[in-house]
Every structure is written in C-alpha cells, then in structure tokens.
Design a protein around this motif. Structure first.
Motif, PDB file in Angstrom:
ATOM      1  N   ASN A 152      11.526   7.429  -8.345  1.00 56.28           N
ATOM      2  CA  ASN A 152      10.282   7.544  -9.104  1.00 56.28           C
ATOM      3  C   ASN A 152       9.143   8.023  -8.212  1.00 56.28           C
ATOM      4  O   ASN A 152       8.323   8.850  -8.632  1.00 56.28           O
ATOM      5  CB  ASN A 152       9.939   6.188  -9.720  1.00 56.28           C
ATOM      6  N   GLY A 153       9.098   7.504  -6.989  1.00 54.79           N
ATOM      7  CA  GLY A 153       8.062   7.932  -6.062  1.00 54.79           C
ATOM      8  C   GLY A 153       8.187   9.388  -5.688  1.00 54.79           C
ATOM      9  O   GLY A 153       7.183  10.121  -5.648  1.00 54.79           O
ATOM     10  N   LYS A 179       7.265  11.638  -8.895  1.00 53.32           N
ATOM     11  CA  LYS A 179       5.863  11.626  -9.313  1.00 53.32           C
ATOM     12  C   LYS A 179       4.885  11.725  -8.146  1.00 53.32           C
ATOM     13  O   LYS A 179       3.672  11.768  -8.358  1.00 53.32           O
ATOM     14  CB  LYS A 179       5.574  10.368 -10.120  1.00 53.32           C
ATOM     15  N   LYS A 186       4.205   9.405  -5.998  1.00 56.78           N
ATOM     16  CA  LYS A 186       3.449   8.152  -5.874  1.00 56.78           C
ATOM     17  C   LYS A 186       3.574   7.623  -4.455  1.00 56.78           C
ATOM     18  O   LYS A 186       4.639   7.176  -4.027  1.00 56.78           O
ATOM     19  CB  LYS A 186       3.958   7.122  -6.880  1.00 56.78           C
ATOM     20  N   LYS A 187       2.483   7.676  -3.718  1.00 55.52           N
ATOM     21  CA  LYS A 187       2.512   7.267  -2.325  1.00 55.52           C
ATOM     22  C   LYS A 187       2.836   5.780  -2.172  1.00 55.52           C
ATOM     23  O   LYS A 187       3.467   5.372  -1.193  1.00 55.52           O
ATOM     24  CB  LYS A 187       1.167   7.580  -1.659  1.00 55.52           C
ATOM     25  N   THR A 188       2.433   4.975  -3.160  1.00 57.29           N
ATOM     26  CA  THR A 188       2.703   3.542  -3.082  1.00 57.29           C
ATOM     27  C   THR A 188       4.200   3.279  -3.010  1.00 57.29           C
ATOM     28  O   THR A 188       4.687   2.527  -2.157  1.00 57.29           O
ATOM     29  CB  THR A 188       2.109   2.806  -4.302  1.00 57.29           C
ATOM     30  N   ASP A 189       4.953   3.925  -3.909  1.00 59.90           N
ATOM     31  CA  ASP A 189       6.400   3.727  -3.921  1.00 59.90           C
ATOM     32  C   ASP A 189       7.067   4.380  -2.712  1.00 59.90           C
ATOM     33  O   ASP A 189       8.047   3.855  -2.179  1.00 59.90           O
ATOM     34  CB  ASP A 189       7.002   4.298  -5.213  1.00 59.90           C
ATOM     35  N   VAL A 249       8.443  -0.364 -12.583  1.00 56.33           N
ATOM     36  CA  VAL A 249       8.583   1.096 -12.529  1.00 56.33           C
ATOM     37  C   VAL A 249       9.376   1.596 -13.734  1.00 56.33           C
ATOM     38  O   VAL A 249       8.999   2.596 -14.368  1.00 56.33           O
ATOM     39  CB  VAL A 249       9.276   1.505 -11.214  1.00 56.33           C
ATOM     40  N   GLU A 297       7.251   1.482 -16.885  1.00 60.30           N
ATOM     41  CA  GLU A 297       6.258   2.552 -16.918  1.00 60.30           C
ATOM     42  C   GLU A 297       6.908   3.893 -17.255  1.00 60.30           C
ATOM     43  O   GLU A 297       6.344   4.687 -18.019  1.00 60.30           O
ATOM     44  CB  GLU A 297       5.550   2.635 -15.563  1.00 60.30           C
TER      45      GLU A 297
END
Length: 248
Positions: A179-180, A183, A185-188, A233, A236
């Motif tokens: 998912n990171g 997308k 997503k730096k958090t993931d 995740v 979402e």
C-alpha cells in the motif's frame, strides 16, 4: 510425549500459516506462485548474507556484533522487499494489459491485497522454517531442552512462539508495504522496515538472564500493532475503492 511436543511446536510456529494457505492461497495458482517466489527471494537473501558474514565468524558472545548482523540483514531484506514489489508491479501491468485486450476486468483491490498477503506469508514461512523448524529435530527425542537464560520455558517453545510472531509480522507487513509503495505513503514506507528492525533487535534481549520474559512480550506488542495497522490499511483501501465505484 516428545513426539506430541515436537508436532505441537511445529504447529504453533506454522499452524496459522497453514490455515491461511489452505483457506485462501491454495485456491489460486497465482497466489501459490507469489508465495513460492517470496520464499525463494528470502532464502536467497540468507545465502548472500551468510556468504558475506562467513569471513567474520565466529562472532563470539559480543551482542554488538549480533546487533550489526541483524541491522545488515534487515536492511538487505527490506531492499529485496522493494525489488519484490517492482517485480510484482510489472506483472500487474502485464495482467491489466492482457485483461484490457480480452475485455476482462482488471485486478480488483482485494486481488492486490491477497497477492501482498501471499508474498508476506512466503517471507514469514521461510523465516519460520529456517529459524524454528530447523531446530526442532531434537524436540522429537526423549527429553526437552532448556537454556540458563530462560530456564522457566523450553527452548523449543520459545523458538516456536517467536517464529509465530515473525510470521505474523512478515505476512501483514507486506500488505502495509504494498500500500505504501502504490500510494507513495511515507508513513507506511518507513513503518514497515522500522517494525522489522525493532522486532529483530528486540530478540537480542533474550540473550540476557530472564530476557525472554521481556523480549517475547515486546515482539508480540509489535505483532498486535502490525495486525491492527494492516487492518486499518485494508479498510481504507476498500473504502476508497467503494467510493470510486459508480452508483447503479
């Protein structure tokens, strides 16, 4: 009794993985292929790392050396996770292009999550086989085995419990990582290698007297966090997908 104990240790380490495999993965050949590919990549990483570290053996009892070994191993494996994602992404593009040519639907978000889950399960199973099942042969003998640093619990049981924790972390971390990557997503992207690194370093606590009483619960704290974040995740992703679907 020792036969029952040995089988019990093995099922403790891999029982949930077998259940996930037979209920989900085994029904789709592509998921089986994904699982086997992920396992192979992880095993290749061990071969490469063992060849590199062979010149530094024996490490002795210095914990900083074990820490350095873990840091290099986790870093290398996280690099291979990115490589695994790029291979998968190319295959996804090929499958989507083929689906467009034959007027079939592209991969659904659930299909992508299952592929990520299969990749993570392959990583986790390979870890459990190498670090737990390979040690269980003496467990089928006439006695069990204890170590002075954790004399309350059999060594094989501790090994199986820790392996189960890492199988769970690896399985659900792959969903978070995919998912990171997809997308951006730096958090993931940061969270997955951090969880992997911290969980691996926490196992060094087991080298201390009675360290297993602290190290094992800390590993499972990370397990619970990983599972809950993976659920978040997935929720979402499914919510975003349902919002994009046109109203009938």
């Amino acid at each position: 009794m020792t036969l029952a104990a040995g089988v019990g240790y093995a099922l403790l380490a891999l029982g949930p993985s077998l259940s996930l495999f037979f209920t989900l993965i085994s029904k789709k050949p592509f998921l089986i292929l994904t699982l086997l590919t992920s396992s192979l990549i992880w095993l290749v990483s061990l071969i490469v790392l063992s060849a590199i570290w062979r010149g530094f053996l024996p490490l002795g009892s210095k914990q900083w050396a074990f820490g350095l070994l873990i840091i290099t191993s986790v870093s290398f494996q996280e690099g291979l996770r990115l490589l695994f994602w790029k291979i998968y992404k190319r295959l996804e593009d090929i499958l989507d292009a083929f689906a467009d040519r034959v007027s079939k639907p592209r991969l659904f978000v659930t299909d992508k999550m299952q592929i990520a889950l299969a990749g993570g399960l392959g990583h986790g199973v390979a870890h459990a086989v190498f670090f737990s099942l390979s040690l269980l042969t003496p467990a089928f003998g006439p006695a069990t085995f204890y170590v002075d640093r954790c004399a309350q619990v059999p060594f094989f049981l501790i090994s199986a419990i820790i392996s189960l924790g890492f199988v769970t972390i690896h399985t659900f971390s792959m969903v978070i990582a995919f998912n990171g990557y997809a997308k951006g997503k730096k958090t993931d992207l940061i969270l997955v290698p951090v969880i992997h690194m911290v969980a691996s370093l926490v196992t060094l606590i087991n080298l201390l007297p009675q360290g297993c009483l602290i190290g094992v619960p800390l590993v499972y704290f990370l397990v619970i966090f990983t599972v809950f974040h993976c659920g978040k995740v997935a929720y979402e992703q499914l919510s975003d997908n349902s919002n994009r679907l046109p109203d009938r």
